[in-house]
Design an enzyme around this catalytic site. Sequence first.
Site, mmCIF file in Angstrom:
data_model
loop_
_atom_site.group_PDB
_atom_site.id
_atom_site.type_symbol
_atom_site.label_atom_id
_atom_site.label_comp_id
_atom_site.label_asym_id
_atom_site.label_seq_id
_atom_site.Cartn_x
_atom_site.Cartn_y
_atom_site.Cartn_z
ATOM 1 N N ASP A 57 10.314 10.499 -12.525
ATOM 2 C CA ASP A 57 10.233 9.185 -11.872
ATOM 3 C C ASP A 57 11.260 9.177 -10.736
ATOM 4 O OD1 ASP A 57 9.321 6.113 -13.283
ATOM 5 O OD2 ASP A 57 10.483 6.205 -11.427
ATOM 6 N N GLY A 79 10.658 2.025 -10.991
ATOM 7 C CA GLY A 79 10.995 2.165 -12.408
ATOM 8 C C GLY A 79 12.470 1.882 -12.648
ATOM 9 N N ALA A 116 2.787 7.137 -12.013
ATOM 10 C CA ALA A 116 3.553 6.878 -10.793
ATOM 11 C C ALA A 116 2.631 6.536 -9.631
ATOM 12 C CB ALA A 116 4.378 8.123 -10.444
ATOM 13 N N TYR A 174 -5.506 -0.193 -2.287
ATOM 14 C CA TYR A 174 -4.980 0.215 -3.603
ATOM 15 C C TYR A 174 -6.122 0.736 -4.480
ATOM 16 C CZ TYR A 174 -3.629 -0.226 -8.457
ATOM 17 O OH TYR A 174 -3.446 0.026 -9.792
ATOM 18 N N HIS A 205 2.783 -10.958 -10.532
ATOM 19 C CA HIS A 205 1.808 -11.224 -11.587
ATOM 20 C C HIS A 205 1.978 -12.610 -12.212
ATOM 21 C CE1 HIS A 205 1.865 -6.738 -11.477
ATOM 22 N NE2 HIS A 205 0.573 -6.987 -11.387
ATOM 23 N N GLY A 243 -8.457 -11.580 -1.327
ATOM 24 C CA GLY A 243 -8.848 -10.434 -2.153
ATOM 25 C C GLY A 243 -9.098 -10.763 -3.615
ATOM 26 N N ASP A 244 -8.757 -11.983 -4.066
ATOM 27 C CA ASP A 244 -8.970 -12.321 -5.476
ATOM 28 C C ASP A 244 -10.454 -12.539 -5.761
ATOM 29 O OD1 ASP A 244 -6.396 -12.166 -6.419
ATOM 30 O OD2 ASP A 244 -5.959 -14.297 -6.146
#
Length: 328
Positions: free
Chosen positions: A31, A36, A74, A141, A189, A283-284
Amino acid sequence: MAILVTGGAGYIGSHVVQLLIEGGHEVVVFDNLYAGHRAAIHKAATFVQGDLMQPDDIDALFAAHQFDGIMHFASHIQVGESMTRPFKYLRDNVAGLLNLLQAATAHDVKRFILSSTAALFDDPARVPISEDEQLNPGSVYGETKYMAERLLRWMDEIYGLKYCALRYFNACGAHPDGHIGEDHDPETHLIPLTLKVALGQRDQISVFGDDYDTPDGTCIRDYVHVMDLAQAHILALEAIRDGQSRRYNLGSGRGFSVLEVIETCRAVTGHAIPAVMAERRAGDLPRLVADSTRIKSELGWSPQYDDLEAIVRTAWQWHSQHPDGYAD
Ligand code: UFG
């Protein structure tokens, strides 16, 4: 088995590492600590700090260790950011994976588990979404994960690298003992942001759009507990030993609206949690719910958290005991 976990210091990776170690596997976490946290890495894992964009780091990793399998977490994960910084996503997520695959195939690694996403399914013809749904990424993404799945097909065909792509819907919750959990910077989120209001770290939660074609007008998502996702990785690792690559959609199969999530957070925390209506977020999609029948029937996946309140309770335990996350 000796397992390399890239991104093992991240949210989902750290929960999977916990289960791998409990299952008696030897784990190397690789990582770069960009997203992280060092404190999230299990003490029984070997930690190698390195970057998939640095071939020297990867060469050193594979020179020092032999792996029976790789779990690849990752990557950059923000849908919105991928639309404003596409090259960051395309370069790091795709070229980073290529560097990893080149080393994996050169060292004859035969098992690979990919962190994939529901962002492969823009505008699905049928919801709940099964693996038969057409792949149609709605963001850069999502495109990087689509490309990752495509690349793995060629690795399988040419090198016999068996893989399983696990498409997570909305990962959430935390380890039930409260020692690891979700800590993103910035946090985008819904559940962690709502719980930060309960903690007094934010004044209110914005509801991105209440004019969607759903019963209460807000978007519906499939919230799946991170420990259930982690369990799916262990099952997938075992399953591909039979020499067959696979792809699975992972969710609880139940959808909850943004307003239902906020209401559940109020019930769990006992805080009022003011909510305000805001513009739609670009984009939702109105409704994303997984059909996970296939992994249940083929691998016997049986999610333990089928109730949103139980999921939010584990997240609340983590956030209330770690109000500043890992504080690193
Ligand atoms: N939402 C709000 N207010 C907020 C944050 C989110 O109303 O402050 C809404 C969103 O608009 C969405 C829902 O809450 O309707 C869930 O949003 P999240 O950001 O928590 O999750 P997403 O569904 O957007 O994203 C998740 C994963 C991505 C993955 C995507 C697949 O986090 O990595 O699902 O579509 F790509």
